[in-house]
Design a protein around this motif. Structure first.
Motif, PDB file in Angstrom:
ATOM      1  N   ASP A  94      39.704  32.946   7.551  1.00 27.14           N
ATOM      2  CA  ASP A  94      38.962  33.111   8.778  1.00 27.14           C
ATOM      3  C   ASP A  94      38.662  31.746   9.333  1.00 27.14           C
ATOM      4  N   ARG A  95      38.160  30.712   8.748  1.00 25.89           N
ATOM      5  CA  ARG A  95      37.840  29.326   9.125  1.00 25.89           C
ATOM      6  C   ARG A  95      39.158  28.693   9.639  1.00 25.89           C
ATOM      7  N   LEU A  96      40.241  28.753   8.882  1.00 31.59           N
ATOM      8  CA  LEU A  96      41.360  28.125   9.408  1.00 31.59           C
ATOM      9  C   LEU A  96      42.179  28.804  10.699  1.00 31.59           C
ATOM     10  N   ARG A  97      41.852  30.138  10.746  1.00 32.06           N
ATOM     11  CA  ARG A  97      42.353  30.710  12.155  1.00 32.06           C
ATOM     12  C   ARG A  97      41.280  30.274  13.176  1.00 32.06           C
ATOM     13  N   ALA A  98      40.035  30.229  12.945  1.00 35.16           N
ATOM     14  CA  ALA A  98      39.146  29.983  14.079  1.00 35.16           C
ATOM     15  C   ALA A  98      39.478  28.504  14.368  1.00 35.16           C
ATOM     16  N   PHE A  99      39.572  27.638  13.348  1.00 32.23           N
ATOM     17  CA  PHE A  99      39.971  26.236  13.977  1.00 32.23           C
ATOM     18  C   PHE A  99      41.129  25.958  14.579  1.00 32.23           C
ATOM     19  N   GLU A 100      42.179  26.835  14.244  1.00 36.06           N
ATOM     20  CA  GLU A 100      43.475  26.557  15.023  1.00 36.06           C
ATOM     21  C   GLU A 100      43.320  27.170  16.420  1.00 36.06           C
ATOM     22  N   ASN A 101      42.762  28.282  16.655  1.00 29.50           N
ATOM     23  CA  ASN A 101      42.738  28.816  18.030  1.00 29.50           C
ATOM     24  C   ASN A 101      41.717  27.711  18.724  1.00 29.50           C
ATOM     25  N   ARG A 102      40.923  27.241  18.240  1.00 31.03           N
ATOM     26  CA  ARG A 102      39.963  26.363  18.990  1.00 31.03           C
ATOM     27  C   ARG A 102      40.804  24.898  19.349  1.00 31.03           C
ATOM     28  N   TYR A 103      41.485  24.590  18.182  1.00 31.40           N
ATOM     29  CA  TYR A 103      42.587  23.374  18.462  1.00 31.40           C
ATOM     30  C   TYR A 103      43.427  23.639  19.550  1.00 31.40           C
ATOM     31  N   ASN A 104      44.132  24.761  19.782  1.00 29.41           N
ATOM     32  CA  ASN A 104      45.170  25.264  20.582  1.00 29.41           C
ATOM     33  C   ASN A 104      44.514  25.173  21.915  1.00 29.41           C
ATOM     34  N   ALA A 105      43.290  25.493  22.184  1.00 31.30           N
ATOM     35  CA  ALA A 105      42.501  25.699  23.448  1.00 31.30           C
ATOM     36  C   ALA A 105      42.294  24.160  24.056  1.00 31.30           C
ATOM     37  N   THR A 106      42.219  23.276  23.263  1.00 32.40           N
ATOM     38  CA  THR A 106      41.787  22.037  23.796  1.00 32.40           C
ATOM     39  C   THR A 106      42.615  20.800  23.415  1.00 32.40           C
ATOM     40  N   ALA A 107      43.645  21.121  22.946  1.00 32.42           N
ATOM     41  CA  ALA A 107      44.473  19.629  21.965  1.00 32.42           C
ATOM     42  C   ALA A 107      45.328  19.249  23.014  1.00 32.42           C
ATOM     43  N   GLN A 108      45.689  17.903  23.200  1.00 33.01           N
ATOM     44  CA  GLN A 108      46.615  17.179  23.808  1.00 33.01           C
ATOM     45  C   GLN A 108      47.649  16.726  22.887  1.00 33.01           C
ATOM     46  N   PRO A 109      48.903  16.248  23.419  1.00 32.88           N
ATOM     47  CA  PRO A 109      49.908  15.749  22.557  1.00 32.88           C
ATOM     48  C   PRO A 109      49.406  14.350  22.029  1.00 32.88           C
ATOM     49  N   PHE A 110      49.739  14.263  20.937  1.00 29.25           N
ATOM     50  CA  PHE A 110      49.339  12.635  20.197  1.00 29.25           C
ATOM     51  C   PHE A 110      50.150  11.856  21.004  1.00 29.25           C
ATOM     52  N   GLN A 111      49.395  10.377  20.903  1.00 23.17           N
ATOM     53  CA  GLN A 111      50.100   9.323  21.738  1.00 23.17           C
ATOM     54  C   GLN A 111      50.700   8.489  20.404  1.00 23.17           C
ATOM     55  N   TRP A 112      51.813   8.952  20.305  1.00 18.14           N
ATOM     56  CA  TRP A 112      52.595   8.545  19.236  1.00 18.14           C
ATOM     57  C   TRP A 112      53.097   7.092  19.547  1.00 18.14           C
ATOM     58  N   LYS A 113      53.051   5.862  18.955  1.00 20.93           N
ATOM     59  CA  LYS A 113      53.243   4.637  19.007  1.00 20.93           C
ATOM     60  C   LYS A 113      54.364   4.052  18.279  1.00 20.93           C
ATOM     61  N   PHE A 114      54.428   4.685  17.136  1.00 18.54           N
ATOM     62  CA  PHE A 114      55.377   3.937  15.962  1.00 18.54           C
ATOM     63  C   PHE A 114      56.907   4.551  16.520  1.00 18.54           C
ATOM     64  N   THR A 115      57.679   3.535  16.845  1.00 16.20           N
ATOM     65  CA  THR A 115      59.067   4.064  17.342  1.00 16.20           C
ATOM     66  C   THR A 115      60.234   3.786  16.242  1.00 16.20           C
ATOM     67  N   ALA A 116      61.298   3.969  16.696  1.00 19.94           N
ATOM     68  CA  ALA A 116      62.401   4.001  15.697  1.00 19.94           C
ATOM     69  C   ALA A 116      62.884   2.448  15.510  1.00 19.94           C
ATOM     70  N   SER A 117      62.533   1.746  16.487  1.00 22.35           N
ATOM     71  CA  SER A 117      62.520   0.097  16.303  1.00 22.35           C
ATOM     72  C   SER A 117      61.732  -0.299  15.448  1.00 22.35           C
ATOM     73  N   ASP A 118      60.423   0.170  15.586  1.00 23.47           N
ATOM     74  CA  ASP A 118      59.236  -0.146  14.607  1.00 23.47           C
ATOM     75  C   ASP A 118      59.858  -0.045  13.144  1.00 23.47           C
ATOM     76  N   LEU A 119      60.185   1.345  12.717  1.00 18.97           N
ATOM     77  CA  LEU A 119      60.670   1.584  11.690  1.00 18.97           C
ATOM     78  C   LEU A 119      62.013   0.845  11.130  1.00 18.97           C
ATOM     79  N   ASN A 120      62.675   0.314  11.857  1.00 18.92           N
ATOM     80  CA  ASN A 120      63.806  -0.458  11.657  1.00 18.92           C
ATOM     81  C   ASN A 120      63.401  -1.837  11.093  1.00 18.92           C
ATOM     82  N   ASP A 121      62.527  -2.388  11.863  1.00 19.02           N
ATOM     83  CA  ASP A 121      61.764  -3.567  11.534  1.00 19.02           C
ATOM     84  C   ASP A 121      61.220  -3.774  10.371  1.00 19.02           C
TER      85      ASP A 121
END
Length: 219
Positions: free
Chosen positions: A170-197
């Motif tokens: 129940d806790r997991l389901r409630a958290f998932e529902n709340r997350y989906n109602a408010t979440a925004q995509p992550f601002q991911w900054k680690f690129t393929a070039s960063d990995l190669n470096d």
């Protein structure tokens, strides 16, 4: 793999009918019933959690995170393995927009539930428009769903004070529902070039310090 986060695959931009899913399992979530009630934090007092508890069983939480829609599809299972993982895949791929998508990329780590070419072939056999993409070995932190799991651990499962597994679900389901109602995509900054470096720096370090990567002889 990292290029998928910027909606690029093999040098070409993804179409509007192509999606990127980040998926994994959070294993062995236990229900620990504390022998004395947990006390909420108060004025000049931290939360108090009794260190003794009864065991109420354990379950696994599987989640598929749509990277660009910031939407989570989760489920609980008695444990992990090929069948539970494919149950998650079916849950996602049997609904729109994924069922009729041109391609759905599934980013996964190298866990036993979805390791290697056999897992990729199994996925495509079940859903021809699904493409499995593995993170590098020992680099599961590149999988964005791990960020979501971190939030689950901090905000939904801590402290671990559940009377039974139904309360955990129940806790997991409630958290998932709340997350989906408010979440925004992550601002991911680690690129393929960063990995190669990073990999290039590690290679240079290994070349300069071969003794650190050598295997000690058996006693």
């Amino acid at each position: 793999m990292l290029n998928l986060y910027t909606r690029t695959w093999q040098g070409e931009s993804l179409g509007k009918d192509e999606y990127v899913i980040s998926a994994d399992e959070k294993t062995s979530i236990q229900a620990r019933c504390r022998c004395h009630p947990t006390l909420a934090p108060g004025r000049a007092r931290a939360m108090r959690v009794n260190h003794t508890y009864g065991r109420g069983g354990a379950l696994a939480y599987l989640a598929a995170y749509d990277v660009h829609a910031a939407k989570v599809y989760g489920r609980t299972e008695p444990g992990t393995g090929i069948t539970p993982f494919m149950n998650l895949v079916t849950q996602v791929m049997s609904q729109e927009p994924y069922a009729s998508a041109r391609r759905v990329f599934w980013i996964v780590d190298n866990g036993s539930s979805h390791r290697g070419q056999k897992a990729a072939d199994r996925l495509t056999a079940a859903f021809p428009n699904a493409v499995m993409v593995h993170t590098p070995v020992h680099a599961s932190w590149l999988n964005q769903v791990e960020i979501y799991f971190s939030a689950v651990q901090r905000k939904a499962l801590s402290p671990n004070d559940f009377t039974d597994l139904s309360e955990v679900r129940d806790r997991l389901r409630a958290f998932e529902n709340r997350y989906n109602a408010t979440a925004q995509p992550f601002q991911w900054k680690f690129t393929a070039s960063d990995l190669n470096d990073l990999l290039a720096r590690l290679d240079r370090h290994s070349a300069d310090h071969p003794e650190e990567s050598s295997v000690a002889p058996a006693a």
